[in-house]
Design a protein around this motif. Structure first.
Motif, PDB file in Angstrom:
ATOM      1  N   PHE A  73       0.793  -1.194   0.202  1.00  0.00           N
ATOM      2  CA  PHE A  73       0.101  -0.185  -0.074  1.00  0.00           C
ATOM      3  C   PHE A  73       1.361   0.981  -0.225  1.00  0.00           C
ATOM      4  CE2 PHE A  73      -2.720  -2.666   2.140  1.00  0.00           C
ATOM      5  CZ  PHE A  73      -3.712  -3.265   1.335  1.00  0.00           C
ATOM      6  N   TYR A  74       2.153   1.481   0.654  1.00  0.00           N
ATOM      7  CA  TYR A  74       2.822   2.607   0.969  1.00  0.00           C
ATOM      8  C   TYR A  74       3.742   2.894  -0.373  1.00  0.00           C
ATOM      9  CZ  TYR A  74       7.255   4.656   2.252  1.00  0.00           C
ATOM     10  OH  TYR A  74       8.185   5.539   2.645  1.00  0.00           O
ATOM     11  N   LEU A  75       3.665   1.743  -0.822  1.00  0.00           N
ATOM     12  CA  LEU A  75       4.288   1.593  -2.797  1.00  0.00           C
ATOM     13  C   LEU A  75       3.443   2.318  -3.628  1.00  0.00           C
ATOM     14  CD1 LEU A  75       6.480  -1.088  -2.826  1.00  0.00           C
ATOM     15  CD2 LEU A  75       7.519   0.830  -2.413  1.00  0.00           C
TER      16      LEU A  75
ATOM     17  N   ASP B 134       0.649   4.116  -2.600  1.00  0.00           N
ATOM     18  CA  ASP B 134       0.828   6.031  -2.544  1.00  0.00           C
ATOM     19  C   ASP B 134       1.925   6.767  -2.891  1.00  0.00           C
ATOM     20  OD1 ASP B 134      -1.427   5.059  -1.514  1.00  0.00           O
ATOM     21  OD2 ASP B 134      -1.325   6.777   0.275  1.00  0.00           O
ATOM     22  N   TYR B 135       3.099   5.901  -2.607  1.00  0.00           N
ATOM     23  CA  TYR B 135       4.729   6.491  -2.682  1.00  0.00           C
ATOM     24  C   TYR B 135       4.407   7.091  -4.742  1.00  0.00           C
ATOM     25  CZ  TYR B 135      10.091   6.886  -2.237  1.00  0.00           C
ATOM     26  OH  TYR B 135      11.072   7.475  -2.235  1.00  0.00           O
ATOM     27  N   ILE B 136       4.301   6.289  -5.378  1.00  0.00           N
ATOM     28  CA  ILE B 136       4.089   6.338  -6.330  1.00  0.00           C
ATOM     29  C   ILE B 136       3.370   6.952  -7.090  1.00  0.00           C
ATOM     30  CG2 ILE B 136       3.739   4.885  -9.164  1.00  0.00           C
ATOM     31  CD1 ILE B 136       3.893   2.002  -8.052  1.00  0.00           C
TER      32      ILE B 136
ATOM     33  N   GLN C  93      14.431  10.591   2.156  1.00  0.00           N
ATOM     34  CA  GLN C  93      14.544   9.739   3.020  1.00  0.00           C
ATOM     35  C   GLN C  93      13.803   8.243   3.485  1.00  0.00           C
ATOM     36  OE1 GLN C  93      14.165   8.228   6.918  1.00  0.00           O
ATOM     37  NE2 GLN C  93      12.731   8.534   5.568  1.00  0.00           N
ATOM     38  N   CYS C  94      12.501   8.170   2.545  1.00  0.00           N
ATOM     39  CA  CYS C  94      12.517   6.768   2.465  1.00  0.00           C
ATOM     40  C   CYS C  94      13.565   6.005   1.580  1.00  0.00           C
ATOM     41  CB  CYS C  94      11.637   6.184   1.581  1.00  0.00           C
ATOM     42  SG  CYS C  94      10.041   7.923   1.750  1.00  0.00           S
ATOM     43  N   SER C  95      14.543   6.240   0.711  1.00  0.00           N
ATOM     44  CA  SER C  95      14.946   6.455  -0.050  1.00  0.00           C
ATOM     45  C   SER C  95      16.768   5.682   0.576  1.00  0.00           C
ATOM     46  CB  SER C  95      15.277   6.137  -1.757  1.00  0.00           C
ATOM     47  OG  SER C  95      16.124   6.084  -2.486  1.00  0.00           O
TER      48      SER C  95
ATOM     49  N   ALA D 127      18.535  -7.016  -1.358  1.00  0.00           N
ATOM     50  CA  ALA D 127      17.414  -5.786  -2.817  1.00  0.00           C
ATOM     51  C   ALA D 127      18.206  -4.593  -2.668  1.00  0.00           C
ATOM     52  CB  ALA D 127      16.039  -6.357  -2.537  1.00  0.00           C
ATOM     53  N   TYR D 128      18.520  -4.069  -1.014  1.00  0.00           N
ATOM     54  CA  TYR D 128      18.827  -2.665  -1.111  1.00  0.00           C
ATOM     55  C   TYR D 128      20.077  -2.372  -0.781  1.00  0.00           C
ATOM     56  CZ  TYR D 128      13.963  -2.130  -0.111  1.00  0.00           C
ATOM     57  OH  TYR D 128      12.359  -2.417  -0.422  1.00  0.00           O
ATOM     58  N   THR D 129      20.905  -3.205  -0.368  1.00  0.00           N
ATOM     59  CA  THR D 129      22.611  -3.107  -0.577  1.00  0.00           C
ATOM     60  C   THR D 129      22.879  -3.106  -1.993  1.00  0.00           C
ATOM     61  OG1 THR D 129      22.816  -4.666  -0.525  1.00  0.00           O
ATOM     62  CG2 THR D 129      23.110  -3.429   1.750  1.00  0.00           C
TER      63      THR D 129
ATOM     64  N   TYR E 228       8.830   8.925  11.204  1.00  0.00           N
ATOM     65  CA  TYR E 228       7.970   8.310  10.776  1.00  0.00           C
ATOM     66  C   TYR E 228       8.264   6.859  10.386  1.00  0.00           C
ATOM     67  CZ  TYR E 228       4.118  12.159  10.854  1.00  0.00           C
ATOM     68  OH  TYR E 228       2.660  12.756  11.058  1.00  0.00           O
ATOM     69  N   GLU E 229       9.652   6.590  10.347  1.00  0.00           N
ATOM     70  CA  GLU E 229       9.462   4.905   9.614  1.00  0.00           C
ATOM     71  C   GLU E 229      10.350   4.681  10.299  1.00  0.00           C
ATOM     72  OE1 GLU E 229      10.489   3.399   6.158  1.00  0.00           O
ATOM     73  OE2 GLU E 229      10.830   5.820   5.915  1.00  0.00           O
ATOM     74  N   THR E 230      10.715   4.905  11.339  1.00  0.00           N
ATOM     75  CA  THR E 230      10.430   4.031  13.034  1.00  0.00           C
ATOM     76  C   THR E 230       9.163   3.616  13.764  1.00  0.00           C
ATOM     77  OG1 THR E 230      12.121   5.302  13.573  1.00  0.00           O
ATOM     78  CG2 THR E 230      11.105   3.530  15.686  1.00  0.00           C
TER      79      THR E 230
HETATM   80  C1  VIB Z   1       8.036   2.686   4.444  1.00  0.00           C
HETATM   81  C2  VIB Z   1       9.325   2.314   3.529  1.00  0.00           C
HETATM   82  N1  VIB Z   1       9.301   2.586   3.226  1.00  0.00           N
HETATM   83  C3  VIB Z   1      10.780   3.437   2.907  1.00  0.00           C
HETATM   84  C4  VIB Z   1      10.953   2.203   1.807  1.00  0.00           C
HETATM   85  C5  VIB Z   1      11.615   2.640   0.552  1.00  0.00           C
HETATM   86  N2  VIB Z   1      11.305   3.077  -0.697  1.00  0.00           N
HETATM   87  C6  VIB Z   1      10.333   3.463  -0.623  1.00  0.00           C
HETATM   88  S1  VIB Z   1       9.992   3.384  -2.872  1.00  0.00           S
HETATM   89  C7  VIB Z   1      11.060   2.284  -3.337  1.00  0.00           C
HETATM   90  C8  VIB Z   1      11.227   1.933  -4.375  1.00  0.00           C
HETATM   91  C9  VIB Z   1      12.784   2.865  -4.904  1.00  0.00           C
HETATM   92  O1  VIB Z   1      12.807   4.153  -4.279  1.00  0.00           O
HETATM   93  C10 VIB Z   1      11.917   2.041  -1.886  1.00  0.00           C
HETATM   94  C11 VIB Z   1      12.765   0.723  -1.435  1.00  0.00           C
HETATM   95  C12 VIB Z   1       9.544   1.335   1.547  1.00  0.00           C
HETATM   96  N3  VIB Z   1      10.130   0.800   1.060  1.00  0.00           N
HETATM   97  N4  VIB Z   1       8.838   0.861   2.530  1.00  0.00           N
END
Ligand code: VIB
Length: 220
Positions: A47-49, A51-53, A134-136, A165-167, A207-209
């Motif tokens: 769901f987060y992604l 909205d992020y998009i 900050q998310c990324s 994936a993230y490293t 918020y991330e925590t």
């Molecule tokens: C709660 C939460 N926070 C940060 C990210 C990290 N993030 C946000 S968008 C994205 C995809 C490309 O940047 C990534 C990895 C996440 N997934 N979920």
């Protein structure tokens, strides 16, 4: 004069260091995280992604600078691609059904976080870029720090792919491009504006925590 990104880093580092020891993150690294908790995380992160998009696309519509517009378009496309090719198959593997997705809603703490980011993006494009960075960056930092701490032990965790994936160079480089874009667009801002951006970044790290903590109480 130091770059804005260096200031943001200094402000968020203590919070990211704490996050990297968060119960949920540590249990992922140790491989002791109950699958129910991971499942709940994946569902909320889906769901987060979404909205992020939406936020990225909205910001793309506002961008006047060609490089920024192109960057936002690429970020939206690659996040959508990741959602469809990594997140959704993972959710299927975890047995999350379409029915479950359609009845589940966003957790209140996640909704608040997303509303905050969307609100900031609507106030100004640079606020939105800062919030989303900050998310990324937090994922890039935490995954690297935890991977360095656990080393080869991480390989035996069923969640090791989260860390790889993230490293990965690809993810870390995309995060660095984001940092560089922000540093470029803020070249002429006042110190008061800079402080506002630091506060937005810090708030997003809080918020991330809270996002991790949503899943700690999930029971099988
Ligand atoms: C709660 C939460 N926070 C940060 C990210 C990290 N993030 C946000 S968008 C994205 C995809 C490309 O940047 C990534 C990895 C996440 N997934 N979920």
């Amino acid at each position: 004069m130091s770059k804005l990104s260096e200031k943001l880093y200094e402000r968020a580092k203590p919070l990211w260091d704490k996050e990297s020891e968060n119960e949920f993150v540590a249990a992922m690294a140790e491989g002791t995280l109950e699958e129910e908790k991971y499942r709940a995380y994946m569902l909320q992160d889906y769901f987060y992604l979404i909205d992020y998009i939406d936020i990225l696309e909205w910001m793309h519509g506002q961008a006047e600078d060609n490089e920024v517009a192109e960057f936002l378009k690429n970020a939206a496309d690659s996040t959508r691609y990741e959602k469809d090719t990594v997140h959704i198959p993972n959710m299927k593997k975890l047995g999350i059904t379409d029915d479950e997705i359609s009845v589940a809603g966003k957790a209140p703490d996640s909704e608040e976080y997303l509303n905050y980011m969307m609100g900031k993006a609507r106030e100004s494009l640079v606020y939105g870029i800062t919030a989303l960075l900050q998310c990324s960056w937090s994922y890039a930092y935490i995954a690297k720090k935890v991977s360095d701490r656990y080393g080869d032990k991480l390989k035996s965790s069923p969640y090791s792919e989260w860390f790889s994936a993230y490293t990965s160079d690809e993810y870390q480089e995309a995060n660095q491009r984001w940092i560089d874009i922000l540093d470029r667009v803020v070249q002429d801002i006042s110190s008061a504006e800079e402080e506002k951006l630091c506060m937005i970044f810090e708030k997003c790290a809080h918020y991330e925590t809270r996002f991790w903590n949503i899943f700690i109480s999930v029971k099988p």
